[in-house]
Structure formats: C-alpha cells, structure tokens
Design a protein around this motif. Sequence first.
Motif, PDB file in Angstrom:
ATOM      1  N   LEU A   8      -1.767 -28.668   5.183  1.00  0.00           N
ATOM      2  CA  LEU A   8      -1.725 -27.310   4.653  1.00  0.00           C
ATOM      3  C   LEU A   8      -0.332 -26.975   4.141  1.00  0.00           C
ATOM      4  O   LEU A   8      -0.170 -26.347   3.094  1.00  0.00           O
ATOM      5  N   ILE A   9       0.696 -27.410   4.889  1.00  0.00           N
ATOM      6  CA  ILE A   9       2.074 -27.163   4.454  1.00  0.00           C
ATOM      7  C   ILE A   9       2.341 -27.862   3.126  1.00  0.00           C
ATOM      8  O   ILE A   9       2.940 -27.298   2.205  1.00  0.00           O
ATOM      9  N   ALA A  10       1.859 -29.111   3.020  1.00  0.00           N
ATOM     10  CA  ALA A  10       2.046 -29.852   1.778  1.00  0.00           C
ATOM     11  C   ALA A  10       1.348 -29.152   0.617  1.00  0.00           C
ATOM     12  O   ALA A  10       1.858 -29.088  -0.497  1.00  0.00           O
ATOM     13  N   PHE A  11       0.161 -28.587   0.904  1.00  0.00           N
ATOM     14  CA  PHE A  11      -0.573 -27.874  -0.144  1.00  0.00           C
ATOM     15  C   PHE A  11       0.189 -26.639  -0.602  1.00  0.00           C
ATOM     16  O   PHE A  11       0.268 -26.335  -1.794  1.00  0.00           O
ATOM     17  N   ILE A  12       0.779 -25.896   0.364  1.00  0.00           N
ATOM     18  CA  ILE A  12       1.532 -24.686   0.018  1.00  0.00           C
ATOM     19  C   ILE A  12       2.741 -25.041  -0.838  1.00  0.00           C
ATOM     20  O   ILE A  12       3.010 -24.429  -1.868  1.00  0.00           O
ATOM     21  N   VAL A  22       8.574 -29.769   6.073  1.00  0.00           N
ATOM     22  CA  VAL A  22       9.012 -28.598   6.825  1.00  0.00           C
ATOM     23  C   VAL A  22       7.885 -27.578   6.921  1.00  0.00           C
ATOM     24  O   VAL A  22       6.993 -27.513   6.075  1.00  0.00           O
ATOM     25  N   SER A  23       7.922 -26.763   7.954  1.00  0.00           N
ATOM     26  CA  SER A  23       6.997 -25.653   8.125  1.00  0.00           C
ATOM     27  C   SER A  23       7.580 -24.428   7.419  1.00  0.00           C
ATOM     28  O   SER A  23       8.767 -24.403   7.082  1.00  0.00           O
ATOM     29  N   PRO A  24       6.771 -23.385   7.185  1.00  0.00           N
ATOM     30  CA  PRO A  24       7.314 -22.171   6.578  1.00  0.00           C
ATOM     31  C   PRO A  24       8.492 -21.578   7.349  1.00  0.00           C
ATOM     32  O   PRO A  24       9.446 -21.096   6.754  1.00  0.00           O
ATOM     33  N   THR A  25       8.428 -21.635   8.677  1.00  0.00           N
ATOM     34  CA  THR A  25       9.543 -21.113   9.482  1.00  0.00           C
ATOM     35  C   THR A  25      10.812 -21.901   9.230  1.00  0.00           C
ATOM     36  O   THR A  25      11.904 -21.336   9.075  1.00  0.00           O
ATOM     37  N   ARG A  76       7.875 -11.989   8.858  1.00  0.00           N
ATOM     38  CA  ARG A  76       6.748 -11.639   9.736  1.00  0.00           C
ATOM     39  C   ARG A  76       5.518 -12.476   9.426  1.00  0.00           C
ATOM     40  O   ARG A  76       4.786 -12.874  10.333  1.00  0.00           O
ATOM     41  N   THR A  77       5.273 -12.727   8.154  1.00  0.00           N
ATOM     42  CA  THR A  77       4.071 -13.460   7.758  1.00  0.00           C
ATOM     43  C   THR A  77       4.357 -14.899   7.350  1.00  0.00           C
ATOM     44  O   THR A  77       3.422 -15.678   7.160  1.00  0.00           O
ATOM     45  N   GLY A  78       5.629 -15.246   7.194  1.00  0.00           N
ATOM     46  CA  GLY A  78       5.967 -16.595   6.758  1.00  0.00           C
ATOM     47  C   GLY A  78       5.781 -16.811   5.267  1.00  0.00           C
ATOM     48  O   GLY A  78       5.781 -17.947   4.794  1.00  0.00           O
ATOM     49  N   THR A  79       5.638 -15.720   4.503  1.00  0.00           N
ATOM     50  CA  THR A  79       5.448 -15.829   3.062  1.00  0.00           C
ATOM     51  C   THR A  79       6.784 -16.007   2.361  1.00  0.00           C
ATOM     52  O   THR A  79       7.751 -15.299   2.644  1.00  0.00           O
ATOM     53  N   ILE A  80       6.827 -16.949   1.415  1.00  0.00           N
ATOM     54  CA  ILE A  80       8.041 -17.228   0.658  1.00  0.00           C
ATOM     55  C   ILE A  80       7.683 -17.278  -0.816  1.00  0.00           C
ATOM     56  O   ILE A  80       6.777 -18.004  -1.221  1.00  0.00           O
ATOM     57  N   VAL A  81       8.364 -16.482  -1.631  1.00  0.00           N
ATOM     58  CA  VAL A  81       8.180 -16.491  -3.079  1.00  0.00           C
ATOM     59  C   VAL A  81       9.503 -16.898  -3.708  1.00  0.00           C
ATOM     60  O   VAL A  81      10.517 -16.224  -3.514  1.00  0.00           O
ATOM     61  N   ILE A  82       9.495 -17.993  -4.463  1.00  0.00           N
ATOM     62  CA  ILE A  82      10.704 -18.545  -5.059  1.00  0.00           C
ATOM     63  C   ILE A  82      10.595 -18.408  -6.567  1.00  0.00           C
ATOM     64  O   ILE A  82       9.657 -18.913  -7.177  1.00  0.00           O
ATOM     65  N   GLY A  83      11.560 -17.703  -7.175  1.00  0.00           N
ATOM     66  CA  GLY A  83      11.562 -17.533  -8.620  1.00  0.00           C
ATOM     67  C   GLY A  83      11.795 -18.852  -9.333  1.00  0.00           C
ATOM     68  O   GLY A  83      12.464 -19.759  -8.828  1.00  0.00           O
ATOM     69  N   GLY A  84      11.214 -18.958 -10.542  1.00  0.00           N
ATOM     70  CA  GLY A  84      11.311 -20.215 -11.278  1.00  0.00           C
ATOM     71  C   GLY A  84      12.704 -20.533 -11.768  1.00  0.00           C
ATOM     72  O   GLY A  84      12.990 -21.679 -12.105  1.00  0.00           O
ATOM     73  N   ASN A  85      13.601 -19.520 -11.830  1.00  0.00           N
ATOM     74  CA  ASN A  85      14.953 -19.751 -12.314  1.00  0.00           C
ATOM     75  C   ASN A  85      15.932 -20.114 -11.204  1.00  0.00           C
ATOM     76  O   ASN A  85      17.133 -20.175 -11.431  1.00  0.00           O
ATOM     77  N   THR A  86      15.432 -20.355 -10.013  1.00  0.00           N
ATOM     78  CA  THR A  86      16.296 -20.658  -8.875  1.00  0.00           C
ATOM     79  C   THR A  86      16.986 -22.006  -9.075  1.00  0.00           C
ATOM     80  O   THR A  86      16.337 -23.014  -9.379  1.00  0.00           O
ATOM     81  N   LYS A  87      18.303 -22.026  -8.914  1.00  0.00           N
ATOM     82  CA  LYS A  87      19.094 -23.247  -9.043  1.00  0.00           C
ATOM     83  C   LYS A  87      19.865 -23.495  -7.756  1.00  0.00           C
ATOM     84  O   LYS A  87      20.100 -22.584  -6.962  1.00  0.00           O
ATOM     85  N   LEU A  88      20.279 -24.751  -7.580  1.00  0.00           N
ATOM     86  CA  LEU A  88      21.027 -25.133  -6.393  1.00  0.00           C
ATOM     87  C   LEU A  88      22.297 -25.866  -6.791  1.00  0.00           C
ATOM     88  O   LEU A  88      22.288 -26.680  -7.718  1.00  0.00           O
ATOM     89  N   MET A  89      23.373 -25.567  -6.090  1.00  0.00           N
ATOM     90  CA  MET A  89      24.595 -26.360  -6.195  1.00  0.00           C
ATOM     91  C   MET A  89      24.441 -27.578  -5.290  1.00  0.00           C
ATOM     92  O   MET A  89      23.524 -27.638  -4.470  1.00  0.00           O
ATOM     93  N   PRO A  90      25.317 -28.583  -5.427  1.00  0.00           N
ATOM     94  CA  PRO A  90      25.188 -29.782  -4.590  1.00  0.00           C
ATOM     95  C   PRO A  90      25.108 -29.423  -3.108  1.00  0.00           C
ATOM     96  O   PRO A  90      25.855 -28.584  -2.603  1.00  0.00           O
ATOM     97  N   ALA A  91      24.154 -30.040  -2.415  1.00  0.00           N
ATOM     98  CA  ALA A  91      23.949 -29.717  -1.001  1.00  0.00           C
ATOM     99  C   ALA A  91      23.261 -30.872  -0.312  1.00  0.00           C
ATOM    100  O   ALA A  91      22.636 -31.724  -0.945  1.00  0.00           O
ATOM    101  N   ALA A  92      23.416 -30.943   0.993  1.00  0.00           N
ATOM    102  CA  ALA A  92      22.705 -31.908   1.835  1.00  0.00           C
ATOM    103  C   ALA A  92      22.024 -31.123   2.942  1.00  0.00           C
ATOM    104  O   ALA A  92      22.631 -30.252   3.572  1.00  0.00           O
TER     105      ALA A  92
END
Length: 370
Positions: free
Chosen positions: A5-9, A345-348, A264-280
Amino acid sequence: MSKKLIAFILTSFMGLSLFSEALAISEQTLRIKDITHVKGIRENQVVGYGLVVGLQNTGDNSRHTQMTSQQMLQSLGTVIDQSNYIQKGTSAAVIVTATIPPFAKEGDKIDVTVSAMADAKSLTGGVLVQTQLRAPNGEIVAVAQGPVSTGGVRAAAGGASASKGVTTTGRVPNGAIVERDILSTIGDETTLTLLLDKADYTMASRISKTISTRIAPARALDGGAVEITIPSKYRDDRVTFLSLIENQIVGAVSEKAKVIVNERTGTIVIGGNTKLMPAAIAHGGITINIQVQNEVIQPNPMAQGDTALQQNAQIQITEKQASLIELEANSNLSDLVSALNVIGVSPTDLIAILQALATAGSLQAELEII
C-alpha cells in the motif's frame, strides 16, 4: 500499513508529479472570473439569539432559557407571573447565524445555521421561533423562522442514549427573509479594482496586460490587485463592462513549490515544482516490544505471609539496518519519491524525512504542517 500500500501511495505521487509536469509544459488557461473578485463586492455575516421550541425533553435546563421564553410569551400577550412556570427541556436557547450574499434584495430567502447555547441534547424536531438577525452595526438585516433540520439522530431509553451525527447544530433551509436591499458599489467614479483570490505577481501582471490589450487601460497595483480605468461608454453600464472582463482568458502560472503535511491523518501533498539540494538520507527503524506477564507468588509452607502478584516485564528492542540514499542537486519530486520508495518508508517516516530535509535546507519548497 502494508509495504504494498505504501508503494502504491508513493507511486501515485510519482504519477501525479509526471502529470503535473506534463500540464506545465502544455499551455493552461484560466478565466479572470475564476481567479479574481471585485473590490467592495462581498458577503455579509449576520447573527441573532433565539429559541427553538417543540423539543421532546431534549432541550436545555438553563435559567436564561426560561426567562427568554417568558419574555417572548409576554410580547405575544400571554401573562406569566414567573419564568419557572415554563417546563424545562421543551425549548433551547440558540445562536442563529447566516451569510447574506452580495446584491441581496428585500424578500430574498437564505439558509440559516442554528446552534445550541446551553446543555440541550438535541434540536431534532424543533422549530426556530422568529429571530432577528443583525449586522455588526446592530442593524436588523433579516428575520429567521422555521423547522430545524439537524441531519443527525439521537435516541434514549432506560437511562442509556446513543447518537449519530451532531444534533445540537442544524439548519433552516431558506429560513431567513432579507428585510432590506444590500447595497454594493462597483468601483468609484472612474475605476474599479480586481482582487486576486490568491496573490501572485506574475498573474497580476498577466491580467493587467490582457485587459489593457483587449478592453481598457489597467495596471497591477501589487501582487493581489489590478486597477482598471472604466471607459466613458461603460460608466453607466458597469455590469456589461465586468461581464467583458471576467470572461477574458489568461495563461496560468506555476504555483510556488510547497509541501503540505497533515500529521493527524498522515496525508502528504507534494507540489510538482519541489526541488532538492544535494542530500543524503539515512533511514533506520527501531521497534520496541514490551510484554508484561503476571506471576502469583505464594508464601513458604508454615510461614507467615500473604499471596502476592508480581509483574515481570520483558523488553525487546529490534533495530533495522539503515539504508543510505543520496540525492543529486536539483532533484525533483520523481527522484525523491523513487528514492523513498526504494527504502520503503511509511507515511510517518516520510513526514519526519521531509521535516529533516527542510531543516537542513535541502528541501527547496515551503513546508506547511496542518
């Protein structure tokens, strides 16, 4: 939550990202009427205090409800010496609220919301007695009356009770009648101002350029307002002028990168323009299992003592092997979701990872926790 289910989300997030990026490439258009409103044209809130009667012993036991009932009956010509002569439980004191739309005219009907003030158990089956609804300046704008619809159910018998839904708040559809016209002024003598529903400098600039090119001179005052000069031929016909403006088409703009998290619900909405700097990202889980066993201890034979109960706790701690995922500069949503999908990873956990990325400065988006 299972890994499938996590993979599907997470896969769904990836699909949404690719879809949003495809839409960004193609030209999107919006009507001006869908993203703006005219300055000065607004709704008006009104409120009143009233009584709901006809309740089957589900009303309140408040003293002020009895006093209000006495005053109401006296105003109708009934003589009641003392307010405590009125039986408790058959009526309830309520606050009545409503929102009057702009351009409302005398005689228009609107819905009202009725909410119990004291310890009433249910308003189901009650009738709101004529209640005056006032504006903040104290002026009476509307009058409400009618049967209350709660949309909930409550039953009680033998000292037990059960309820489904909220029965202490209800509505009276078309229960209020507007008593006077609501006057609204469309702009001043020579101009009117459009306010953006969501402030954006680019959109304000596009709206002003579109209107200036096709209809009338316009300029963006800031990211949330566009001032339009009304041509002389429309000074006395502003409705037609606004009709021309609100149906104009403008190009959509890319939204600000944002990640919204509901812990509270574990819902996460990520915008399509989200970028990341180098990270581990190191992901490791610790599972703590505590089991308690009760053991009865008996005293030795021929010894003086009492039987006792002893708790023996067994604590087991299991730590998963951590996974290390590296993300390159300017990684987008697809890269982030793919990487998190790999480590399962899980939603939490995902919420914690996003918060850590934002704190570290890697997440190039506004993180909003609701």
